[in-house]
Design an enzyme around this catalytic site. Sequence first.
Site, PDB file in Angstrom:
ATOM      1  N   THR A 107     -19.616 -28.861  -3.942  1.00 48.29           N
ATOM      2  CA  THR A 107     -20.107 -29.637  -5.075  1.00 48.29           C
ATOM      3  C   THR A 107     -19.375 -30.968  -5.183  1.00 48.29           C
ATOM      4  O   THR A 107     -19.981 -32.002  -5.436  1.00 48.29           O
ATOM      5  CB  THR A 107     -19.944 -28.833  -6.385  1.00 48.29           C
ATOM      6  OG1 THR A 107     -20.633 -27.592  -6.246  1.00 48.29           O
ATOM      7  CG2 THR A 107     -20.517 -29.598  -7.565  1.00 48.29           C
ATOM      8  N   THR A 116      -9.553 -22.096 -11.804  1.00 42.41           N
ATOM      9  CA  THR A 116     -10.359 -21.969 -10.586  1.00 42.41           C
ATOM     10  C   THR A 116     -11.052 -23.298 -10.266  1.00 42.41           C
ATOM     11  O   THR A 116     -11.948 -23.336  -9.426  1.00 42.41           O
ATOM     12  CB  THR A 116     -11.432 -20.872 -10.750  1.00 42.41           C
ATOM     13  OG1 THR A 116     -12.236 -21.181 -11.898  1.00 42.41           O
ATOM     14  CG2 THR A 116     -10.807 -19.510 -10.916  1.00 42.41           C
ATOM     15  N   ARG A 132      -9.662 -27.315 -10.159  1.00 42.75           N
ATOM     16  CA  ARG A 132      -8.906 -28.193  -9.268  1.00 42.75           C
ATOM     17  C   ARG A 132      -7.436 -28.132  -9.659  1.00 42.75           C
ATOM     18  O   ARG A 132      -7.090 -28.151 -10.837  1.00 42.75           O
ATOM     19  CB  ARG A 132      -9.418 -29.641  -9.338  1.00 42.75           C
ATOM     20  CG  ARG A 132     -10.799 -29.855  -8.731  1.00 42.75           C
ATOM     21  CD  ARG A 132     -10.761 -29.690  -7.210  1.00 42.75           C
ATOM     22  NE  ARG A 132     -12.054 -29.937  -6.583  1.00 42.75           N
ATOM     23  CZ  ARG A 132     -12.937 -28.997  -6.302  1.00 42.75           C
ATOM     24  NH1 ARG A 132     -12.673 -27.729  -6.609  1.00 42.75           N
ATOM     25  NH2 ARG A 132     -14.082 -29.296  -5.706  1.00 42.75           N
ATOM     26  N   ASP A 162      -6.038 -20.321  -8.679  1.00 38.67           N
ATOM     27  CA  ASP A 162      -6.724 -20.198  -7.393  1.00 38.67           C
ATOM     28  C   ASP A 162      -6.745 -21.525  -6.649  1.00 38.67           C
ATOM     29  O   ASP A 162      -7.261 -21.606  -5.545  1.00 38.67           O
ATOM     30  CB  ASP A 162      -8.164 -19.697  -7.607  1.00 38.67           C
ATOM     31  CG  ASP A 162      -8.871 -19.400  -6.295  1.00 38.67           C
ATOM     32  OD1 ASP A 162      -8.295 -18.660  -5.469  1.00 38.67           O
ATOM     33  OD2 ASP A 162      -9.982 -19.909  -6.074  1.00 38.67           O
ATOM     34  N   GLU A 164      -4.143 -28.760  -0.727  1.00 39.01           N
ATOM     35  CA  GLU A 164      -4.636 -27.545  -0.080  1.00 39.01           C
ATOM     36  C   GLU A 164      -4.928 -27.796   1.392  1.00 39.01           C
ATOM     37  O   GLU A 164      -5.684 -28.728   1.702  1.00 39.01           O
ATOM     38  CB  GLU A 164      -5.889 -27.054  -0.806  1.00 39.01           C
ATOM     39  CG  GLU A 164      -5.614 -26.645  -2.243  1.00 39.01           C
ATOM     40  CD  GLU A 164      -6.858 -26.228  -3.015  1.00 39.01           C
ATOM     41  OE1 GLU A 164      -6.714 -25.657  -4.095  1.00 39.01           O
ATOM     42  OE2 GLU A 164      -7.987 -26.505  -2.533  1.00 39.01           O
ATOM     43  N   HIS A 190      -7.598 -20.385  -3.045  1.00 36.25           N
ATOM     44  CA  HIS A 190      -8.892 -21.029  -3.241  1.00 36.25           C
ATOM     45  C   HIS A 190     -10.042 -20.147  -2.744  1.00 36.25           C
ATOM     46  O   HIS A 190     -10.890 -20.574  -1.949  1.00 36.25           O
ATOM     47  CB  HIS A 190      -8.930 -22.393  -2.542  1.00 36.25           C
ATOM     48  CG  HIS A 190      -9.934 -23.332  -3.145  1.00 36.25           C
ATOM     49  ND1 HIS A 190      -9.707 -24.679  -3.266  1.00 36.25           N
ATOM     50  CD2 HIS A 190     -11.174 -23.127  -3.659  1.00 36.25           C
ATOM     51  CE1 HIS A 190     -10.763 -25.264  -3.826  1.00 36.25           C
ATOM     52  NE2 HIS A 190     -11.664 -24.332  -4.077  1.00 36.25           N
ATOM     53  N   ILE A 191     -10.070 -18.922  -3.241  1.00 31.90           N
ATOM     54  CA  ILE A 191     -11.079 -17.956  -2.792  1.00 31.90           C
ATOM     55  C   ILE A 191     -12.007 -17.480  -3.908  1.00 31.90           C
ATOM     56  O   ILE A 191     -12.868 -16.628  -3.664  1.00 31.90           O
ATOM     57  CB  ILE A 191     -10.413 -16.747  -2.097  1.00 31.90           C
ATOM     58  CG1 ILE A 191      -9.245 -16.178  -2.912  1.00 31.90           C
ATOM     59  CG2 ILE A 191      -9.932 -17.133  -0.705  1.00 31.90           C
ATOM     60  CD1 ILE A 191      -9.608 -15.330  -4.064  1.00 31.90           C
ATOM     61  N   ALA A 192     -11.860 -18.026  -5.108  1.00 30.00           N
ATOM     62  CA  ALA A 192     -12.716 -17.581  -6.213  1.00 30.00           C
ATOM     63  C   ALA A 192     -14.197 -17.809  -5.905  1.00 30.00           C
ATOM     64  O   ALA A 192     -15.055 -17.023  -6.306  1.00 30.00           O
ATOM     65  CB  ALA A 192     -12.331 -18.295  -7.502  1.00 30.00           C
ATOM     66  N   TRP A 193     -14.508 -18.895  -5.210  1.00 28.57           N
ATOM     67  CA  TRP A 193     -15.892 -19.256  -4.902  1.00 28.57           C
ATOM     68  C   TRP A 193     -16.462 -18.446  -3.746  1.00 28.57           C
ATOM     69  O   TRP A 193     -17.684 -18.431  -3.532  1.00 28.57           O
ATOM     70  CB  TRP A 193     -15.962 -20.732  -4.487  1.00 28.57           C
ATOM     71  CG  TRP A 193     -15.362 -20.989  -3.138  1.00 28.57           C
ATOM     72  CD1 TRP A 193     -14.038 -21.145  -2.834  1.00 28.57           C
ATOM     73  CD2 TRP A 193     -16.061 -21.084  -1.885  1.00 28.57           C
ATOM     74  NE1 TRP A 193     -13.866 -21.329  -1.484  1.00 28.57           N
ATOM     75  CE2 TRP A 193     -15.095 -21.294  -0.881  1.00 28.57           C
ATOM     76  CE3 TRP A 193     -17.411 -21.013  -1.525  1.00 28.57           C
ATOM     77  CZ2 TRP A 193     -15.413 -21.437   0.472  1.00 28.57           C
ATOM     78  CZ3 TRP A 193     -17.746 -21.161  -0.181  1.00 28.57           C
ATOM     79  CH2 TRP A 193     -16.760 -21.369   0.794  1.00 28.57           C
TER      80      TRP A 193
END
Length: 320
Positions: free
Chosen positions: A74, A232, A234, A258, A263, A284-287
């Site tokens: 996004t 979750t 930035r 997250d 990163e 950074h795995i929530a998505w």
Amino acid sequence: MHAVFLDKQTFSSSIDFNAIEREVTKLSCYNMTQTEQVIERCLDAEIIITNKVLLTNEVLKQLPKLKLICIAATGTNNVDINAAKSLNIAVTNVSGYAGTSVAQYVFAQILSYYQQIEHHNNNTALGLWSSSETFCYHGNAIAELAGKSLGIVGYGNLGQAVEQIAKAFQMRVLISERPNAKSIRANRLSFEQVVQQADILSLHCPQTPDTEKVINEEVLKQMKASAMLINTARGALIDNNALLLALQSKQIAFAALDVLEQEPPPANHLLLNTNLSNLKVTAHIAWASSEAQQRLINLLAKNITSFKSGTVLNRVDLET
């Protein structure tokens, strides 16, 4: 049309790319690509697919065949949109693919904290239940979510998905107005009110100059001592130094992150070397549920289809 995927490794190996392959004559995939490798790899490309690889003005002007950039996310800050416009290169992004996944992550963290599952499982593994004089072994307190206040900062697709689950748990949902807003929209509260009232504060807003370090020392001091913070969105939304101090001093009770401002983060990152029991950090795995990743790939294919047919879909280069 020849398409080049510059950072396929940002997706799980189990994800199916057939939807994209059907829309192009050739799909060349690279696990990862450094900025200095883009020109060589994309000289013959009409389509570039990138998740996080930087596409600068200097790079784009050296790719005369390029017609379309598909951002596999996004956020669009890795592409120089103005440069693409000037070169007549279309740019698309994707949205709406991760609401279910992110909301599930948020509540996995909330339930883990309020239900104390790991703690109680460990108690059983240590034999404390077997040696108990009563039929149960209590350990850490368990709290119900019903009646708790969940503050949501960022009321887009992700924030709304979190709200839907919160209501099923009979929680009180507080929708935050933008920080420093001069007026409050209907069914919202000021950012300050949400911060002060929330038992759980969940961040879902984009990173902009107005939201960088929006969670800072002053804001953390306004939160309840019992509050939980979840990010979750930035990493740059949070002042890391202020958060670390707030957790160390128990100014707030818990934080689940997250995302971080860099990163992947350096091994010596401030928040990765704390040994704090009231901080959890995931990568950074929530998505990234399998279903969300597949939806994203399918949306990329739709963007390519629309571009080929001359229709407008998810064109960020046409936004004013």
